[in-house]
Design a protein around this motif. Structure first.
Motif, PDB file in Angstrom:
ATOM      1  N   HIS A  55      49.375  38.199  49.036  1.00 45.12           N
ATOM      2  CA  HIS A  55      49.291  37.366  47.841  1.00 45.12           C
ATOM      3  C   HIS A  55      48.271  36.244  48.065  1.00 45.12           C
ATOM      4  O   HIS A  55      48.627  35.154  48.511  1.00 45.12           O
ATOM      5  N   CYS A  67      50.342  31.251  48.373  1.00 43.03           N
ATOM      6  CA  CYS A  67      51.489  31.968  48.944  1.00 43.03           C
ATOM      7  C   CYS A  67      51.145  32.651  50.266  1.00 43.03           C
ATOM      8  O   CYS A  67      51.685  32.307  51.302  1.00 43.03           O
ATOM      9  N   CYS A  90      55.374  40.594  45.440  1.00 51.90           N
ATOM     10  CA  CYS A  90      55.244  39.672  46.558  1.00 51.90           C
ATOM     11  C   CYS A  90      56.602  39.484  47.245  1.00 51.90           C
ATOM     12  O   CYS A  90      57.595  39.149  46.590  1.00 51.90           O
TER      13      CYS A  90
HETATM   14 ZN   LIG Z   1      53.652  35.282  46.713  1.00 57.03          ZN
END
Ligand SMILES: [Zn+2]
Ligand SMILES: [Zn+2]
Length: 131
Positions: A55, A67, A90
């Motif tokens: 991500h 992230c 994610c």
């Molecule tokens: Zn993420």
């Protein structure tokens, strides 16, 4: 022996946000060294072997996401023009993202994801005999 770095070599100050200069990356899932250039897409964002991603982007190629967690491929989406896109989930923040497949993505791995719902239907297949 001293290590001499030529002056023309400049190292990125923000490696995680400057991946456009990176010629390859290591897959967070299978460890494969993946070339950054991919046939059929300007922004390779996943491993062509296991199809996992990281991500890193808010929009494709911007490297603006903070992230950095691994993203598992969970589905194939067919766009209006017939193009396939991989849907990634994610593992860190739960974000979902759809990205173009690349010309060298593993076709067996893509098909395994695409047919997964057919392999595990939410009802017994013998129900079709009653229709
Ligand atoms: Zn993420
Ligand atoms: Zn991989």
């Amino acid at each position: 022996m001293p290590i001499i770095i030529p002056e023309e070599v400049s190292l990125p100050r923000h490696p995680s946000r400057d991946r456009a200069r990176v010629r390859s990356f290591r897959c967070v899932h299978c460890g494969l060294d993946v070339p950054a250039d991919a046939p059929g897409t300007a922004h390779r964002n996943h491993c062509p072997t296991c199809l996992w991603s990281r991500h890193l982007d808010d929009t494709p190629g911007d490297r603006a996401a903070d992230c950095g967690s691994s993203m598992t491929p969970i589905a194939v989406h067919v766009r209006h023009n017939g193009e396939w896109a991989l849907v990634h989930h994610c593992t860190g923040c739960g974000a979902l993202d759809a990205n173009r497949i690349a010309g060298d993505d593993n076709p067996l791995a893509l098909m395994r994801i695409a047919v997964a719902p057919l392999a595990r239907p939410p009802f017994p297949l013998d129900w079709f005999a009653r229709l």
